[in-house]
Each structure stands twice: as C-alpha cells, then as structure tokens.
Design a protein around this motif. Sequence first.
Motif, PDB file in Angstrom:
ATOM      1  N   LEU A   1       0.825  -1.210   0.000  1.00 21.38           N
ATOM      2  CA  LEU A   1       0.000   0.000   0.000  1.00 21.38           C
ATOM      3  C   LEU A   1       0.861   1.262   0.000  1.00 21.38           C
ATOM      4  O   LEU A   1       0.533   2.251  -0.664  1.00 21.38           O
ATOM      5  CB  LEU A   1      -0.931   0.004   1.216  1.00 21.38           C
ATOM      6  CG  LEU A   1      -2.044  -1.044   1.186  1.00 21.38           C
ATOM      7  CD1 LEU A   1      -2.758  -1.112   2.529  1.00 21.38           C
ATOM      8  CD2 LEU A   1      -3.044  -0.738   0.062  1.00 21.38           C
ATOM      9  N   THR A   2       1.960   1.227   0.712  1.00 20.27           N
ATOM     10  CA  THR A   2       2.881   2.366   0.715  1.00 20.27           C
ATOM     11  C   THR A   2       3.430   2.608  -0.679  1.00 20.27           C
ATOM     12  O   THR A   2       3.482   3.750  -1.164  1.00 20.27           O
ATOM     13  CB  THR A   2       4.038   2.117   1.703  1.00 20.27           C
ATOM     14  OG1 THR A   2       3.506   1.951   3.025  1.00 20.27           O
ATOM     15  CG2 THR A   2       5.014   3.282   1.704  1.00 20.27           C
ATOM     16  N   THR A   3       3.819   1.532  -1.353  1.00 21.98           N
ATOM     17  CA  THR A   3       4.326   1.653  -2.725  1.00 21.98           C
ATOM     18  C   THR A   3       3.249   2.180  -3.660  1.00 21.98           C
ATOM     19  O   THR A   3       3.518   3.038  -4.517  1.00 21.98           O
ATOM     20  CB  THR A   3       4.836   0.295  -3.233  1.00 21.98           C
ATOM     21  OG1 THR A   3       5.844  -0.193  -2.352  1.00 21.98           O
ATOM     22  CG2 THR A   3       5.407   0.418  -4.636  1.00 21.98           C
ATOM     23  N   ALA A   4       2.033   1.673  -3.512  1.00 21.42           N
ATOM     24  CA  ALA A   4       0.919   2.126  -4.358  1.00 21.42           C
ATOM     25  C   ALA A   4       0.735   3.635  -4.247  1.00 21.42           C
ATOM     26  O   ALA A   4       0.582   4.330  -5.262  1.00 21.42           O
ATOM     27  CB  ALA A   4      -0.371   1.404  -3.969  1.00 21.42           C
ATOM     28  N   MET A   5       0.785   4.151  -3.029  1.00 23.57           N
ATOM     29  CA  MET A   5       0.606   5.594  -2.816  1.00 23.57           C
ATOM     30  C   MET A   5       1.766   6.401  -3.377  1.00 23.57           C
ATOM     31  O   MET A   5       1.570   7.452  -3.994  1.00 23.57           O
ATOM     32  CB  MET A   5       0.449   5.889  -1.324  1.00 23.57           C
ATOM     33  CG  MET A   5      -0.932   5.623  -0.778  1.00 23.57           C
ATOM     34  SD  MET A   5      -1.078   6.197   0.935  1.00 23.57           S
ATOM     35  CE  MET A   5      -0.849   7.974   0.742  1.00 23.57           C
ATOM     36  N   GLU A   6       2.974   5.921  -3.162  1.00 23.18           N
ATOM     37  CA  GLU A   6       4.165   6.666  -3.588  1.00 23.18           C
ATOM     38  C   GLU A   6       4.203   6.899  -5.100  1.00 23.18           C
ATOM     39  O   GLU A   6       4.811   7.862  -5.573  1.00 23.18           O
ATOM     40  CB  GLU A   6       5.433   5.928  -3.147  1.00 23.18           C
ATOM     41  CG  GLU A   6       5.690   6.003  -1.648  1.00 23.18           C
ATOM     42  CD  GLU A   6       6.852   5.129  -1.199  1.00 23.18           C
ATOM     43  OE1 GLU A   6       7.306   4.290  -2.028  1.00 23.18           O
ATOM     44  OE2 GLU A   6       7.294   5.264  -0.053  1.00 23.18           O
ATOM     45  N   LEU A   7       3.533   6.025  -5.849  1.00 21.43           N
ATOM     46  CA  LEU A   7       3.558   6.126  -7.307  1.00 21.43           C
ATOM     47  C   LEU A   7       2.736   7.304  -7.842  1.00 21.43           C
ATOM     48  O   LEU A   7       2.905   7.693  -9.003  1.00 21.43           O
ATOM     49  CB  LEU A   7       3.057   4.815  -7.931  1.00 21.43           C
ATOM     50  CG  LEU A   7       4.034   3.636  -7.850  1.00 21.43           C
ATOM     51  CD1 LEU A   7       3.341   2.335  -8.226  1.00 21.43           C
ATOM     52  CD2 LEU A   7       5.238   3.884  -8.763  1.00 21.43           C
ATOM     53  N   TRP A   8       1.840   7.879  -7.010  1.00 23.92           N
ATOM     54  CA  TRP A   8       1.003   8.959  -7.536  1.00 23.92           C
ATOM     55  C   TRP A   8       0.729  10.110  -6.573  1.00 23.92           C
ATOM     56  O   TRP A   8       0.335  11.197  -7.010  1.00 23.92           O
ATOM     57  CB  TRP A   8      -0.349   8.391  -7.999  1.00 23.92           C
ATOM     58  CG  TRP A   8      -1.168   7.764  -6.902  1.00 23.92           C
ATOM     59  CD1 TRP A   8      -1.204   6.448  -6.561  1.00 23.92           C
ATOM     60  CD2 TRP A   8      -2.061   8.419  -5.992  1.00 23.92           C
ATOM     61  NE1 TRP A   8      -2.049   6.226  -5.501  1.00 23.92           N
ATOM     62  CE2 TRP A   8      -2.596   7.433  -5.135  1.00 23.92           C
ATOM     63  CE3 TRP A   8      -2.450   9.734  -5.833  1.00 23.92           C
ATOM     64  CZ2 TRP A   8      -3.506   7.729  -4.130  1.00 23.92           C
ATOM     65  CZ3 TRP A   8      -3.363  10.044  -4.817  1.00 23.92           C
ATOM     66  CH2 TRP A   8      -3.884   9.040  -3.980  1.00 23.92           C
ATOM     67  N   ILE A   9       0.950   9.937  -5.291  1.00 25.16           N
ATOM     68  CA  ILE A   9       0.446  10.904  -4.315  1.00 25.16           C
ATOM     69  C   ILE A   9       1.022  12.309  -4.500  1.00 25.16           C
ATOM     70  O   ILE A   9       0.374  13.314  -4.171  1.00 25.16           O
ATOM     71  CB  ILE A   9       0.697  10.398  -2.863  1.00 25.16           C
ATOM     72  CG1 ILE A   9      -0.153  11.185  -1.859  1.00 25.16           C
ATOM     73  CG2 ILE A   9       2.165  10.451  -2.521  1.00 25.16           C
ATOM     74  CD1 ILE A   9      -1.628  10.990  -2.003  1.00 25.16           C
ATOM     75  N   HIS A  10       2.231  12.438  -5.046  1.00 26.28           N
ATOM     76  CA  HIS A  10       2.849  13.756  -5.213  1.00 26.28           C
ATOM     77  C   HIS A  10       2.665  14.326  -6.615  1.00 26.28           C
ATOM     78  O   HIS A  10       3.222  15.378  -6.933  1.00 26.28           O
ATOM     79  CB  HIS A  10       4.341  13.685  -4.882  1.00 26.28           C
ATOM     80  CG  HIS A  10       4.623  13.266  -3.468  1.00 26.28           C
ATOM     81  ND1 HIS A  10       4.185  13.990  -2.374  1.00 26.28           N
ATOM     82  CD2 HIS A  10       5.269  12.178  -2.964  1.00 26.28           C
ATOM     83  CE1 HIS A  10       4.564  13.381  -1.260  1.00 26.28           C
ATOM     84  NE2 HIS A  10       5.213  12.282  -1.592  1.00 26.28           N
ATOM     85  N   LYS A  11       1.881  13.659  -7.435  1.00 32.84           N
ATOM     86  CA  LYS A  11       1.663  14.136  -8.803  1.00 32.84           C
ATOM     87  C   LYS A  11       0.526  15.154  -8.849  1.00 32.84           C
ATOM     88  O   LYS A  11      -0.353  15.169  -7.983  1.00 32.84           O
ATOM     89  CB  LYS A  11       1.368  12.960  -9.740  1.00 32.84           C
ATOM     90  CG  LYS A  11       2.558  12.003  -9.868  1.00 32.84           C
ATOM     91  CD  LYS A  11       2.326  10.957 -10.924  1.00 32.84           C
ATOM     92  CE  LYS A  11       3.509   9.997 -11.027  1.00 32.84           C
ATOM     93  NZ  LYS A  11       4.726  10.680 -11.486  1.00 32.84           N
TER      94      LYS A  11
END
Length: 283
Positions: free
Chosen positions: A187-197
């Motif tokens: 879940l952490t990886t899933a978020m990191e892929l888009w949260i700052h875009k």
Amino acid sequence: MSSVNYTVEDLKPRILQNIEDLEYKAAYKFCKKALELEPKNATVLEMMGQVELELGYYESARKHLLESIQLEPNAGYSKYMYLGQMSVAKDAIEAFQKGVDLMVIERNKLPADSEDSKVIASKISSALCSMTELYLTDLCFEPEAEQKCEEYTKHALEVDPNNSEVYQTLASVRLSQQRQDEARQALTTAMELWIHKDLGDPAIPIYESRLNLVKLLLEVGMFDHAFTVLENLQKENEEVVDLWYLYGWTYYCLGDEDDRSPEDKTTLWADARDCLETAVRVK
C-alpha cells in the motif's frame, strides 16, 4: 443528410468521437445506422456493445459483443475486456484471459519503450488485477484461488511495475493471507507512485479506486496515510458520500486506539460524528 447517404466508414469516426465525448446516446444512434448498413461488421458490433454497456443495455451489449467475437475472435482485445466486465466467475476469467493474450501479441509487435507499448502494458496489468479480484471474491473457494492470485499479481508486476493498481491488488491478496506487514508495504508503494503528482496526471488512479485504497489503509491501521488520500480526494470532489463516511470511520478508529486519553477520544469521536453528519447531508 439522410441515413442512406452515410457509409460505415463515415459513421465510425462519428461514433468514436461521441464515445470520447461521453455522448453515448448519440453514439448509439450512429451505431444503429452503421449496423443497418453492415450488420456483420465486427468493429461496429464491438462499438455498439461498448455503447450499450455504458447505457446499461446489458443484454443487448452482451449479444453484440459475442457476435463481434464470433466474426473476429482473434482481432481486437477490447471486446473481451468489455465482456469480462459483464461476466462472472470463470466466464469473466476466460474473457479477460483472451483479451490479455491478444494484448500481449500486440505489445510484442511494438518497440519496448514506446508510449503505445506502455499503454498496452498498463491495460494488461489492470486486466490481471481484475482477474485477481475475481479469485478474491466470486472464486475465492476454488482450490486454485491462492495460486492464481499469486500468478496474476506476479505477471502484472512484471508487465507494469509502475501501475499503482497492481500494488493495491497485491495488498488485498496479502491481507487475505493475513500477511499484514507485506500488505502495508504494498500500500505504501501504491501511494508513492502517484500521491505527489499534479491533479489530472494519468498515473493517479480513478476516484473510486482511491476510496478503496482508503478502506485498505484503514484495515491495516495506516490512519495518517488514509487522511492523506482523503484530503487529496476532497480537493477533487467533496460531494461524495463515501468520502465523508470514510473520514468519519478514520476519526472513529483513531479515537478507538487504546493509548488515547479520554479527552482525545472525545475530540476524535466528535470529529467522526461531524463527518458522518456531512455524509448524510451530501446524500
């Protein structure tokens, strides 16, 4: 201009444009005209099936998609994706698998680093996620369920390691296996892929998918991450019942933690109540 003056080739771009503009009723009319001219045109039958699916004409959509498949079973993966969405259990798996097989063939014809190849890779991984979800739900009691979940998620990660949907699906698999630490990592990886875009970036999952992400984050106790996603969703659209319900549930879970002081519990549960009351108003 009367319908007799149209050719199917005239109508196809009109249909595609209406689909792109989400004008499905207009697309439906053009599809009907096209099928009057060429009732055995596999491409038009597929378009009609897609349009009818969007309009909720499910029985007719299935009929037209199956006709398209019968005419051209090895051309066009999209019709299998639509059929998979409309099917259940093993029938859905079979449709998705055929679509995946056709996408793999098409992708192998393209340069590996091309944009078209990346688009198809994303579609393949998403289809594999849909197949995994079927084995987590409808087919969860099948003896091969866990093996298939592992197989599909592994394949999806190999095809597109930058698709956040894959990591979110992997987290669901790990939760079903009671491997919570690995679920948190996914879940952490899933978020990191888009949260700052920036808003509108194609890497950002659709709204509904992010709501489901919040549910998974709550299940593993990642409350701060849940708030981050919820705040992101609120900026995009705050007139959604589930948004405020999940806000309320997150505050409630925080207040239910053993190490909270009575004052903190009271404050957090008051916040939970406010959010749930907002959900009622939005509804």
